[in-house]
Design a protein around this motif. Sequence first.
Motif, PDB file in Angstrom:
ATOM      1  N   TYR A 100      77.529 -34.392   5.670  1.00 52.16           N
ATOM      2  CA  TYR A 100      77.839 -35.812   5.780  1.00 52.16           C
ATOM      3  C   TYR A 100      79.324 -35.887   6.025  1.00 52.16           C
ATOM      4  CZ  TYR A 100      79.270 -35.219   0.910  1.00 52.16           C
ATOM      5  OH  TYR A 100      79.878 -34.764  -0.233  1.00 52.16           O
ATOM      6  N   LYS A 154      82.529 -27.194   8.109  1.00 46.70           N
ATOM      7  CA  LYS A 154      82.687 -28.578   8.591  1.00 46.70           C
ATOM      8  C   LYS A 154      83.945 -29.253   8.018  1.00 46.70           C
ATOM      9  CE  LYS A 154      78.416 -29.082   7.210  1.00 46.70           C
ATOM     10  NZ  LYS A 154      77.973 -27.675   7.140  1.00 46.70           N
ATOM     11  N   ILE A 155      84.151 -29.104   6.704  1.00 49.95           N
ATOM     12  CA  ILE A 155      85.298 -29.781   6.088  1.00 49.95           C
ATOM     13  C   ILE A 155      86.599 -29.066   6.452  1.00 49.95           C
ATOM     14  CG2 ILE A 155      86.357 -30.433   3.880  1.00 49.95           C
ATOM     15  CD1 ILE A 155      83.443 -30.769   2.790  1.00 49.95           C
ATOM     16  N   ASP A 174      88.048 -16.932   7.071  1.00 44.33           N
ATOM     17  CA  ASP A 174      86.608 -17.173   6.909  1.00 44.33           C
ATOM     18  C   ASP A 174      85.915 -15.962   7.497  1.00 44.33           C
ATOM     19  OD1 ASP A 174      83.884 -18.164   7.105  1.00 44.33           O
ATOM     20  OD2 ASP A 174      84.702 -20.196   7.068  1.00 44.33           O
ATOM     21  N   THR A 232      89.504 -29.057  -3.070  1.00 47.88           N
ATOM     22  CA  THR A 232      88.531 -30.161  -3.044  1.00 47.88           C
ATOM     23  C   THR A 232      87.121 -29.582  -2.941  1.00 47.88           C
ATOM     24  OG1 THR A 232      88.787 -30.280  -0.643  1.00 47.88           O
ATOM     25  CG2 THR A 232      90.074 -31.850  -1.958  1.00 47.88           C
ATOM     26  N   ASP A 258      90.431 -31.984  -6.786  1.00 51.02           N
ATOM     27  CA  ASP A 258      89.392 -33.012  -6.889  1.00 51.02           C
ATOM     28  C   ASP A 258      88.216 -32.465  -7.690  1.00 51.02           C
ATOM     29  OD1 ASP A 258      88.282 -35.584  -6.198  1.00 51.02           O
ATOM     30  OD2 ASP A 258      86.939 -34.559  -4.785  1.00 51.02           O
ATOM     31  N   PHE A 298      83.957 -37.294  -1.704  1.00 57.18           N
ATOM     32  CA  PHE A 298      82.815 -37.813  -0.913  1.00 57.18           C
ATOM     33  C   PHE A 298      82.784 -39.341  -0.884  1.00 57.18           C
ATOM     34  CE2 PHE A 298      80.218 -39.735  -4.212  1.00 57.18           C
ATOM     35  CZ  PHE A 298      80.860 -39.262  -5.341  1.00 57.18           C
TER      36      PHE A 298
END
Length: 331
Positions: A100, A154-155, A174, A232, A258, A298
């Motif tokens: 999302y 994605k983030i 990564d 986060t 976070d 989120f």
Amino acid sequence: MKIAFFSYQPFEQPFLESANQATQHQLTFIRQALSPETAILAAGHDAVCVFVHDQLNAPTLHRLADLGIKRVALRCTGYNHVDIDVAQQLGIQVLRVPSYSPHSVAEHAVALLMALNRKIHLAYQRTRKNNFTLDGLLGFDLYGKRIGIIGTGKIGVAFARIMLGFGCHVLAYDKVRSAVLQQLGVEYRTLPELLSASDIVSLHCPLTPETHHLINPDSLGLMKTGAYLLNTSRGGLLDTPAVLNALHSGQLGALGIDVYELEEDFFFADWSEKPLPDSELNTLTHLPNVVVTSHQGFLTAEALAQIAQVTLNNLTHPEQAYLPNSCVVVG
Ligand code: NAD
């Protein structure tokens, strides 16, 4: 389908009700988190829907199976809190929201960075008291700084794009390299190289046995003196006592989080009127070079609308996306 929504928060309701106009499920909203003790509240339902702090360990899953629950829908991306093997053994399908708005979390990481660097949290407290002095509020230009991103899914990609927009040099680590980021000029490095070269390190990988306490005395020792650290992703990526030592020694210049390893006991609840029985979290919330937010990355309208829509769609059409090998449904 009757769905018991555990860890329900009132801000979710309009998004769930709007998404449910297309699916017409019967939704029961339950404020408590799912645990072995609260699992009984799922009686009479076909499925349960949970968030990041619900306990989906073996005892809870066995109680759900005894109640005839066949599906667990996660309203989140990470599933490190689910015993997938036990769910599989019990024939419980685990569905999640694989994606999302990655911008919601990436932009929150940037907000933490900007607050820390430009001392917004300190300036806000001062100006509320009509103290308009500037001592202690010195920041630095982000332009030209080296940003190290661990986890370029994605983030991580969304965060990298923003930092490139600031004119930063972006380094990445990564196992899977993003071709898009490489085309944009992002340089992949080994983890030690990234840690030692970066002015700011931001974590965007999942919590797994491999990444548990990725940031520990050894990795902190590789970082530039005074580097900033952002997390986060999941609290368990940090060895919190080691991070506190690094903040006290000056090895770390600032920390924006976070997420917190023991956040289940505190986040999403109001502890303002009672002593916090966690000295490490209490120290973190009071240090001037630390900003703590309570897992709100989120929390944007766009992300909540997508989470609601994918979650209810997963429950309506699990057969379309069920992956038997991993027991995780991609909606
Ligand atoms: P993603 O699956 O798209 O990307 C994760 C990336 O991490 C992948 O590229 C993967 O290869 C990489 N990775 C895995 N193991 C690694 C390792 N050992 N070292 C380096 N990289 C590794 O996930 P995403 O959607 O970008 O989400 C990332 C994380 O953000 C989630 O796992 C979740 O924990 C966290 N998250 C937080 C919030 C919030 O509100 N704060 C919301 C959503 C997600």
